[in-house]
Design a protein around this motif. Sequence first.
Motif, PDB file in Angstrom:
ATOM      1  N   ASP A 208     -32.269  29.678  -8.151  1.00  0.00           N
ATOM      2  CA  ASP A 208     -33.357  28.934  -8.043  1.00  0.00           C
ATOM      3  C   ASP A 208     -33.801  28.835  -6.428  1.00  0.00           C
ATOM      4  O   ASP A 208     -34.905  28.284  -6.048  1.00  0.00           O
ATOM      5  CB  ASP A 208     -33.165  27.480  -8.928  1.00  0.00           C
ATOM      6  CG  ASP A 208     -32.747  27.661 -10.315  1.00  0.00           C
ATOM      7  OD1 ASP A 208     -33.706  28.121 -10.843  1.00  0.00           O
ATOM      8  OD2 ASP A 208     -31.850  27.276 -10.798  1.00  0.00           O
ATOM      9  N   TYR A 209     -32.474  28.696  -5.838  1.00  0.00           N
ATOM     10  CA  TYR A 209     -32.748  28.401  -4.199  1.00  0.00           C
ATOM     11  C   TYR A 209     -32.504  29.091  -3.362  1.00  0.00           C
ATOM     12  O   TYR A 209     -32.708  29.214  -2.122  1.00  0.00           O
ATOM     13  CB  TYR A 209     -31.927  27.036  -4.077  1.00  0.00           C
ATOM     14  CG  TYR A 209     -32.370  25.596  -4.802  1.00  0.00           C
ATOM     15  CD1 TYR A 209     -33.296  24.962  -4.310  1.00  0.00           C
ATOM     16  CD2 TYR A 209     -31.812  25.515  -5.990  1.00  0.00           C
ATOM     17  CE1 TYR A 209     -33.758  23.667  -5.076  1.00  0.00           C
ATOM     18  CE2 TYR A 209     -32.241  24.663  -6.743  1.00  0.00           C
ATOM     19  CZ  TYR A 209     -33.435  23.507  -6.252  1.00  0.00           C
ATOM     20  OH  TYR A 209     -33.853  22.441  -6.932  1.00  0.00           O
ATOM     21  N   GLY A 210     -31.567  30.209  -3.787  1.00  0.00           N
ATOM     22  CA  GLY A 210     -31.162  31.401  -2.876  1.00  0.00           C
ATOM     23  C   GLY A 210     -31.918  32.669  -2.827  1.00  0.00           C
ATOM     24  O   GLY A 210     -31.345  33.692  -2.425  1.00  0.00           O
ATOM     25  N   GLY A 211     -33.041  32.739  -3.335  1.00  0.00           N
ATOM     26  CA  GLY A 211     -33.874  33.885  -3.509  1.00  0.00           C
ATOM     27  C   GLY A 211     -33.641  34.940  -4.695  1.00  0.00           C
ATOM     28  O   GLY A 211     -34.035  35.904  -4.821  1.00  0.00           O
ATOM     29  N   GLY A 212     -32.856  34.399  -5.642  1.00  0.00           N
ATOM     30  CA  GLY A 212     -32.412  35.100  -6.945  1.00  0.00           C
ATOM     31  C   GLY A 212     -31.625  36.240  -6.725  1.00  0.00           C
ATOM     32  O   GLY A 212     -31.395  37.046  -7.874  1.00  0.00           O
ATOM     33  N   GLY A 213     -31.110  36.542  -5.584  1.00  0.00           N
ATOM     34  CA  GLY A 213     -30.026  37.682  -5.263  1.00  0.00           C
ATOM     35  C   GLY A 213     -30.926  39.087  -4.962  1.00  0.00           C
ATOM     36  O   GLY A 213     -30.216  40.043  -4.818  1.00  0.00           O
ATOM     37  N   TRP A 225     -34.547  31.154   2.401  1.00  0.00           N
ATOM     38  CA  TRP A 225     -33.657  30.680   1.272  1.00  0.00           C
ATOM     39  C   TRP A 225     -32.421  29.833   1.629  1.00  0.00           C
ATOM     40  O   TRP A 225     -31.926  29.890   2.654  1.00  0.00           O
ATOM     41  CB  TRP A 225     -33.339  31.580   0.599  1.00  0.00           C
ATOM     42  CG  TRP A 225     -34.658  32.588  -0.164  1.00  0.00           C
ATOM     43  CD1 TRP A 225     -35.294  33.782   0.213  1.00  0.00           C
ATOM     44  CD2 TRP A 225     -35.398  31.901  -1.246  1.00  0.00           C
ATOM     45  NE1 TRP A 225     -36.257  33.825  -0.426  1.00  0.00           N
ATOM     46  CE2 TRP A 225     -36.540  33.026  -1.570  1.00  0.00           C
ATOM     47  CE3 TRP A 225     -35.392  31.104  -2.189  1.00  0.00           C
ATOM     48  CZ2 TRP A 225     -37.480  33.105  -2.355  1.00  0.00           C
ATOM     49  CZ3 TRP A 225     -36.332  30.753  -3.087  1.00  0.00           C
ATOM     50  CH2 TRP A 225     -37.189  31.854  -3.155  1.00  0.00           C
ATOM     51  N   MET A 226     -31.907  29.163   0.704  1.00  0.00           N
ATOM     52  CA  MET A 226     -30.822  28.195   0.913  1.00  0.00           C
ATOM     53  C   MET A 226     -29.441  29.214   1.354  1.00  0.00           C
ATOM     54  O   MET A 226     -29.282  30.114   0.430  1.00  0.00           O
ATOM     55  CB  MET A 226     -30.459  27.313  -0.306  1.00  0.00           C
ATOM     56  CG  MET A 226     -29.241  26.339  -0.280  1.00  0.00           C
ATOM     57  SD  MET A 226     -29.661  24.929   0.822  1.00  0.00           S
ATOM     58  CE  MET A 226     -29.979  23.766  -0.615  1.00  0.00           C
ATOM     59  N   PRO A 227     -28.931  29.078   2.351  1.00  0.00           N
ATOM     60  CA  PRO A 227     -27.717  29.816   2.467  1.00  0.00           C
ATOM     61  C   PRO A 227     -26.461  29.507   1.405  1.00  0.00           C
ATOM     62  O   PRO A 227     -26.499  28.355   0.594  1.00  0.00           O
ATOM     63  CB  PRO A 227     -27.219  29.422   3.847  1.00  0.00           C
ATOM     64  CG  PRO A 227     -28.413  28.664   4.535  1.00  0.00           C
ATOM     65  CD  PRO A 227     -29.115  28.009   3.437  1.00  0.00           C
ATOM     66  N   PRO A 228     -25.330  30.337   1.475  1.00  0.00           N
ATOM     67  CA  PRO A 228     -24.440  30.021   0.251  1.00  0.00           C
ATOM     68  C   PRO A 228     -23.780  28.762   0.435  1.00  0.00           C
ATOM     69  O   PRO A 228     -23.319  28.233  -0.734  1.00  0.00           O
ATOM     70  CB  PRO A 228     -23.689  31.279   0.667  1.00  0.00           C
ATOM     71  CG  PRO A 228     -24.148  32.331   1.329  1.00  0.00           C
ATOM     72  CD  PRO A 228     -25.331  31.486   2.169  1.00  0.00           C
ATOM     73  N   SER A 229     -23.515  28.037   1.731  1.00  0.00           N
ATOM     74  CA  SER A 229     -22.989  27.111   1.840  1.00  0.00           C
ATOM     75  C   SER A 229     -23.898  25.587   1.676  1.00  0.00           C
ATOM     76  O   SER A 229     -23.486  24.703   1.936  1.00  0.00           O
ATOM     77  CB  SER A 229     -22.106  26.749   3.107  1.00  0.00           C
ATOM     78  OG  SER A 229     -23.000  26.753   4.144  1.00  0.00           O
ATOM     79  N   GLY A 230     -25.103  25.779   1.522  1.00  0.00           N
ATOM     80  CA  GLY A 230     -26.111  24.754   1.608  1.00  0.00           C
ATOM     81  C   GLY A 230     -25.794  24.033   0.332  1.00  0.00           C
ATOM     82  O   GLY A 230     -25.577  24.473  -1.011  1.00  0.00           O
ATOM     83  N   PRO A 508     -36.808  25.774  -0.488  1.00  0.00           N
ATOM     84  CA  PRO A 508     -35.339  26.211  -0.795  1.00  0.00           C
ATOM     85  C   PRO A 508     -34.178  25.319  -0.345  1.00  0.00           C
ATOM     86  O   PRO A 508     -33.347  25.252  -0.951  1.00  0.00           O
ATOM     87  CB  PRO A 508     -35.424  27.456  -0.551  1.00  0.00           C
ATOM     88  CG  PRO A 508     -36.805  28.167  -0.398  1.00  0.00           C
ATOM     89  CD  PRO A 508     -37.482  26.789  -0.167  1.00  0.00           C
ATOM     90  N   VAL A 509     -34.731  24.822   1.104  1.00  0.00           N
ATOM     91  CA  VAL A 509     -33.456  23.961   1.520  1.00  0.00           C
ATOM     92  C   VAL A 509     -33.469  22.620   1.560  1.00  0.00           C
ATOM     93  O   VAL A 509     -33.283  21.848   2.363  1.00  0.00           O
ATOM     94  CB  VAL A 509     -33.598  24.454   3.074  1.00  0.00           C
ATOM     95  CG1 VAL A 509     -33.156  25.800   3.359  1.00  0.00           C
ATOM     96  CG2 VAL A 509     -34.713  24.124   3.930  1.00  0.00           C
ATOM     97  N   TYR A 510     -34.084  22.195   0.350  1.00  0.00           N
ATOM     98  CA  TYR A 510     -34.287  20.683  -0.189  1.00  0.00           C
ATOM     99  C   TYR A 510     -33.043  19.979  -0.035  1.00  0.00           C
ATOM    100  O   TYR A 510     -31.903  20.391  -0.555  1.00  0.00           O
ATOM    101  CB  TYR A 510     -34.969  20.817  -1.549  1.00  0.00           C
ATOM    102  CG  TYR A 510     -35.214  19.198  -2.001  1.00  0.00           C
ATOM    103  CD1 TYR A 510     -35.961  18.425  -1.516  1.00  0.00           C
ATOM    104  CD2 TYR A 510     -34.419  19.087  -3.184  1.00  0.00           C
ATOM    105  CE1 TYR A 510     -36.414  17.353  -2.147  1.00  0.00           C
ATOM    106  CE2 TYR A 510     -34.641  17.875  -3.829  1.00  0.00           C
ATOM    107  CZ  TYR A 510     -35.666  16.804  -3.227  1.00  0.00           C
ATOM    108  OH  TYR A 510     -35.617  15.598  -3.896  1.00  0.00           O
ATOM    109  N   HIS A 511     -33.026  18.793   0.766  1.00  0.00           N
ATOM    110  CA  HIS A 511     -32.120  17.873   0.947  1.00  0.00           C
ATOM    111  C   HIS A 511     -30.793  18.392   1.444  1.00  0.00           C
ATOM    112  O   HIS A 511     -29.696  17.787   1.380  1.00  0.00           O
ATOM    113  CB  HIS A 511     -31.751  17.167  -0.312  1.00  0.00           C
ATOM    114  CG  HIS A 511     -32.550  16.063  -0.667  1.00  0.00           C
ATOM    115  ND1 HIS A 511     -32.572  15.224  -1.803  1.00  0.00           N
ATOM    116  CD2 HIS A 511     -33.954  15.685  -0.246  1.00  0.00           C
ATOM    117  CE1 HIS A 511     -33.343  14.319  -2.063  1.00  0.00           C
ATOM    118  NE2 HIS A 511     -34.361  14.707  -0.884  1.00  0.00           N
ATOM    119  N   SER A 512     -30.919  19.517   2.276  1.00  0.00           N
ATOM    120  CA  SER A 512     -29.568  20.214   2.703  1.00  0.00           C
ATOM    121  C   SER A 512     -29.824  19.974   4.434  1.00  0.00           C
ATOM    122  O   SER A 512     -30.815  19.650   4.733  1.00  0.00           O
ATOM    123  CB  SER A 512     -29.724  21.841   2.472  1.00  0.00           C
ATOM    124  OG  SER A 512     -30.646  22.330   3.270  1.00  0.00           O
TER     125      SER A 512
END
Length: 709
Positions: A208-213, A225-230, A508-512
């Motif tokens: 949903d947030y990391g680009g789907g892979g 997209w959200m980084p793995p640690s986000g 994607p980086v919502y609230h991070s």
Amino acid sequence: MFFKVAISSLITIATSIYFLYYLPPFPHKPYYHSLFTSDSLSDNESISNHLYTLTRRPHIAGSEANAEAAAYVLSTLSSYSIQSHIASYHTALTYPESRSLVLTRPSPDPPVRFSLEQEIYEGDPYAEPASQVEPTFHAYAKSGTAVGPVVFANYGRVEDYAVLKQMGVNISGSVVLARYGKIYRGDIVENAYAAGAIGVLIFTDRKDYGGGGAAEEKWFPDGKWMPPSGVQVGSVYGGAGDPTTPGWPSSEGCERISDEEVEKSGDVPLIPSLPISWADGDVIIRTVGGEVGIGDDWQGGKDSPVYRVGPGPGVVNLTYKGKQVISKIDNVVGIIEGAEEPDRFVILGNHRDAWTFGAVDPNSGTACLLEVAERMYKLQKKGWKPRRTIVFCNWDAEEYGLIGSTEWVEENRNMLGSKVVAYLNVDVAVGGPGFEASATPQLDGLLVHVAKLVTDPDNSSQTVYDSWVSSTNNPKMGRLGGGGSDYAAFVQHIGVPSADLSFGGGYPVYHSMYDDFTWMKKFGDPMFQRHVAVASLWGLVALKLADDELLPFNYHSYALELQKSAEELKDRALNKVVTLVPLLKSISEFEKAATKINDEREALIESKGWKSMWKDGHKIRELNDRLMMAERAFTDREGLSGRSWYKHLIYAPSKHDDYGSKSFPGIDDAIEKAKSINTTESWRSVQHEIWRVARVITQASLCLVGKLT
């Protein structure tokens, strides 16, 4: 001397009568409205500078940095000659003291102790202030420890637990792992508790947030997209406003209810929870066995493991300890007083507080608010004065539970209830391309009209309206039943016509920690043209509401919306003892009332002309009052059953998803309960709620007609 003064006075009076009687009042206002969107007034560099200044440090509600941001907003509004002040409240906010998460895996794999930290990337310009970011947590989460096998509950919706029940999965005593998306995080925790879980972990899934892979999709800072640690932090509070002052303002030294009473309210969680990254969620879900989740909806993206539902064999030990502090929060309020109707208010609102840097949420909106204020200041220097009063509100503590706006509305309830024409909200102004709007239906036509006047920031050959309708024949208009932003107190508590505007929707980086100026500059709006467009749309809607002699409301849209919602009820398999006749009859009468007031409005505009409109000024004022107050009539002093703060019987959040918007929420709640227990009394409750809604619609009709029965 007496005769000179008398003659001078007569000349002044005669001149005033001439201009009032023979000339249109403020004939220049359409010129000023068109000037508002011109390149000479708009300034994307100024917007960029505002956003950069507001997001240099993390500024969570109650922090020194957020107080400094409030001072910046105050000084900026004051520099535009806008009379401004700070309205402070003392509210109960929570912060993390300690948290830990340990995963015990099947032998021979060793336990995993998660760091629960968002990583600073190489070359991060915000590496130093990132140390000021609060540890990842859920506001108002229950302090405690939960040790149990993991059950994967998909998005944590009611329907997801129904699937788990069908599969025979025992939730009792487990720690639920759910992913963000679909519903409000507080409802994810509440639904887990109702199913028997003792703790909850919520992760931002790569799907949903990391680009789907997908290989071509890169995460921040190389992609959007959200980084793995986000980690998506946020509140899990289910109410609105300070939990310790339900229904009254949190002034210093005020009455507060006890912690026990807060827990009994049902608005705060009763089990501990933590937000975690998709990297940590991936490690945990690989230790979950049992049956495979049903269908693609229960699976992850590319390169993800198979998602199984458990329970276990992976076991987690979740510990969270929070502290509650009475913190001072600051709303900033700026006022441009109306020249002719100073007692009628058009309010523009945006919140300022952020979980971290908040470049998208919410300070893209704050930067646009200051841009609108600056353009109106420039208009004033050219001679413009609004007919009605324009109020700028920059809210605090929205992220915790709409606290700043709710406390202000509760404190000013009676004045706002009698004087506010409309409330115009912008939270996330820009998260990407694509215009989105939600409104109470009488504002639909106005939003469409204004969208046709503003150039699309991503395609200068068309308007915002053109891009808005590019995929459909009609613009997609959302409604304001959800509890996702500061319009809630205005619509759902006191019944004020309202709208909410944005570009880009979710991001994607919502609230991070990665929602910073760099992300906005690289991916959200590199040239800040979308910000310019939001300011133009927001300001033009405000100008029309503030300056149009007759308010641009059309209740035909409302009647159509009510009819549509009533038709949807027919498909809810209602019990034979339930009839929709009272509701349908009230909607029919409302449609007639909407037609009548529209005819009155058109008659004043087209048939009588400005000369007679000046003579009939009292008629205009009276008609405007009916247009303004009809929304109030949809409220009921008792509120929704079990949720008395929500007074509006047409729009309120879903009981199981605070983000979800439900038409006729009281009827919806009663139907869900009746379907569950299926007793005669429960279906009678459904009928009672139908009658309640029918009565407020009838009241709105009487308000529009404006005659006593």
